[in-house]
Design an enzyme around this catalytic site. Structure first.
Site, PDB file in Angstrom:
ATOM      1  N   HIS A   1      16.236 -35.352 -23.246  1.00  0.00           N
ATOM      2  CA  HIS A   1      15.971 -35.825 -24.607  1.00  0.00           C
ATOM      3  C   HIS A   1      16.621 -34.939 -25.666  1.00  0.00           C
ATOM      4  O   HIS A   1      17.009 -35.419 -26.727  1.00  0.00           O
ATOM      5  CB  HIS A   1      14.454 -35.892 -24.846  1.00  0.00           C
ATOM      6  N   ASP A   2      16.747 -33.660 -25.384  1.00  0.00           N
ATOM      7  CA  ASP A   2      17.338 -32.728 -26.355  1.00  0.00           C
ATOM      8  C   ASP A   2      18.852 -32.824 -26.429  1.00  0.00           C
ATOM      9  O   ASP A   2      19.472 -32.056 -27.177  1.00  0.00           O
ATOM     10  CB  ASP A   2      16.956 -31.287 -25.987  1.00  0.00           C
TER      11      ASP A   2
ATOM     12  N   ARG B   1       3.621 -26.577 -27.050  1.00  0.00           N
ATOM     13  CA  ARG B   1       5.076 -26.425 -27.159  1.00  0.00           C
ATOM     14  C   ARG B   1       5.730 -26.373 -25.782  1.00  0.00           C
ATOM     15  O   ARG B   1       6.782 -26.960 -25.554  1.00  0.00           O
ATOM     16  CB  ARG B   1       5.416 -25.165 -27.954  1.00  0.00           C
TER      17      ARG B   1
ATOM     18  N   ASP C   1      16.901 -38.758 -20.025  1.00  0.00           N
ATOM     19  CA  ASP C   1      15.783 -38.645 -20.964  1.00  0.00           C
ATOM     20  C   ASP C   1      14.536 -39.269 -20.336  1.00  0.00           C
ATOM     21  O   ASP C   1      14.488 -40.476 -20.108  1.00  0.00           O
ATOM     22  CB  ASP C   1      16.134 -39.354 -22.275  1.00  0.00           C
TER      23      ASP C   1
ATOM     24  N   SER D   1      15.024 -39.427 -32.326  1.00  0.00           N
ATOM     25  CA  SER D   1      13.739 -39.215 -31.682  1.00  0.00           C
ATOM     26  C   SER D   1      12.629 -39.903 -32.479  1.00  0.00           C
ATOM     27  O   SER D   1      12.723 -41.101 -32.748  1.00  0.00           O
ATOM     28  CB  SER D   1      13.488 -37.708 -31.514  1.00  0.00           C
TER      29      SER D   1
END
Length: 382
Positions: free
Chosen positions: A361-362, A230, A328, A145
């Site tokens: 993305h995670d 967040r 992503d 990342s």
């Protein structure tokens, strides 16, 4: 127990965008042992929020953020490799950052911290490797990342210091969508009245911050801004496929719903709220702002007269693996293809891996079997 090791950076430590740090340090952790030739080192550079604690160890048995990837017999095999994970300069997980004490004033830097770039993060990590550990050339540099962008800066600024590279879900420059999301995250923090122009109560800092006069903190903290930031991040870290599969349109039970107008009614809302609550007091808001903006600023085209490809062609390594995920949206697959094409044009032997993991993305934190297969296989062939 604390497994962190601290490396003192050169003083002054010059910053790319101006200014310098005095008495700065960087936190890192290690697993495995260097071999007699000191040519088996694998350096990991992290995303925005993780610490250097990528895996458990005897000094700290708590699971690390990449626990299932690092260790004896795992993809990053510590029986073979000497693994180092560095906490980014500017992060509050042990390295010097905006929440650290400025030796010139005896109070936290806050917004007096110099402008931070990912090149500064890379230079600090290189100082750990070369000066702290005595390693002239890494066997492999892994960047995840934001850490992948820092890794590109590391290889550009320190030629011949890396033999092989694994690029994980990253980008050679921030695209407008990613910049827009991070801009909203920063705006949420800055518009929280309790942010107070960076003068909120810093966790663990008591000296002098006892009242609200002259812009000084009064014990408040920008929980709301950090919570929204967040939540925005978590939404972009996963894919629509993931959200649909996990939550669909399932509603909360009546007793779980918020008793206020427009309160949480769906399970996905409750999930985001819980995620935010676990995060807001574990990461310093000013650090978040600095690292977020550093991610926006990074652009490898600056090294290639405006061309990403030309910038990447300046990197000199032997082998690389570039991993991306089709779901992503933050660092889309075409950006991973750019990196692969550029490193190949630079003369490296490049493997490109496109995964269909639904986690977005995670995925590199969640889809361990597929990432282990790719990363472990690449390292085994070095």
């Amino acid at each position: 127990m604390d497994a962190r090791i601290y490396h003192a950076l050169p003083s002054p430590f010059p910053m790319k965008r101006g200014g310098s740090l005095h008495g700065a340090r960087v936190a890192y952790e290690t697993w495995g042992r260097p071999n007699p030739m000191r040519d088996n080192a694998v350096l990991i550079l992290t995303g925005l929020s993780p610490s250097a604690h990528a895996a458990s160890c005897p000094q700290d048995t708590a699971p690390g953020w990449w626990e299932d990837m690092i260790g004896p017999g795992k993809a990053i095999d510590t029986d073979r490799w000497f693994v180092v994970c560095v906490n980014s300069l500017g992060s509050d997980k042990g390295s010097t950052c905006p929440a650290s004490i400025d030796p010139a004033t005896g109070a936290p830097y806050r917004l007096g911290f110099p402008e931070l770039s990912l090149e500064d993060v890379a230079d600090a990590a290189h100082a750990v490797v070369r000066d702290g550990l005595g390693i002239e050339r890494l066997a492999c540099l892994i960047g995840c990342s934001m850490g992948g962008m820092s890794a590109l800066a590391y290889m550009l600024q320190h030629p011949s210091s890396v033999r092989a590279h694994i690029s994980v879900d990253t980008a050679p420059q921030a695209q407008p969508f990613a910049i827009a999301i991070r801009s909203l995250q920063r705006e949420a923090i800055r518009l929280d009245p309790d942010w107070n122009e960076g003068n909120y109560r810093i966790q663990g800092w008591e000296g002098g911050d006892t009242g609200a006069e002259d812009g000084q903190p009064d014990g408040r903290y920008p929980d709301t801004g950090m919570s929204i930031a967040r939540k925005l991040g978590v939404i972009t870290y996963r894919s629509a496929m993931e959200w649909n599969g996990r939550f669909a349109r399932i509603r909360l039970d009546p007793e779980q719903r918020e008793d206020q107008p427009f309160g949480a009614e769906f399970q996905v809302e409750s999930y985001l709220q819980g995620h935010a609550q676990r995060f807001v007091r574990t990461f310093d808001p000013n650090c978040y702002l600095y690292l977020s903006r550093a991610s926006d600023w990074f652009d490898i085209a600056e090294y290639g007269d405006g061309s990403v490809l030309e910038g990447l062609k300046r990197i000199r390594i032997e082998k690389a693996m570039v991993i991306g995920v089709s779901t992503d949206i933050l660092f889309p697959l075409e950006q991973q293809e750019q990196i692969a094409d550029g490193l190949r044009a630079a003369g490296a032997e490049v493997e490109f891996v496109a995964l269909d993991s639904p986690q977005g993305h995670d995925a590199f934190l969640v889809d361990i079997p597929n990432y282990s297969r790719a990363i472990g296989g690449f390292l085994a062939r070095l």
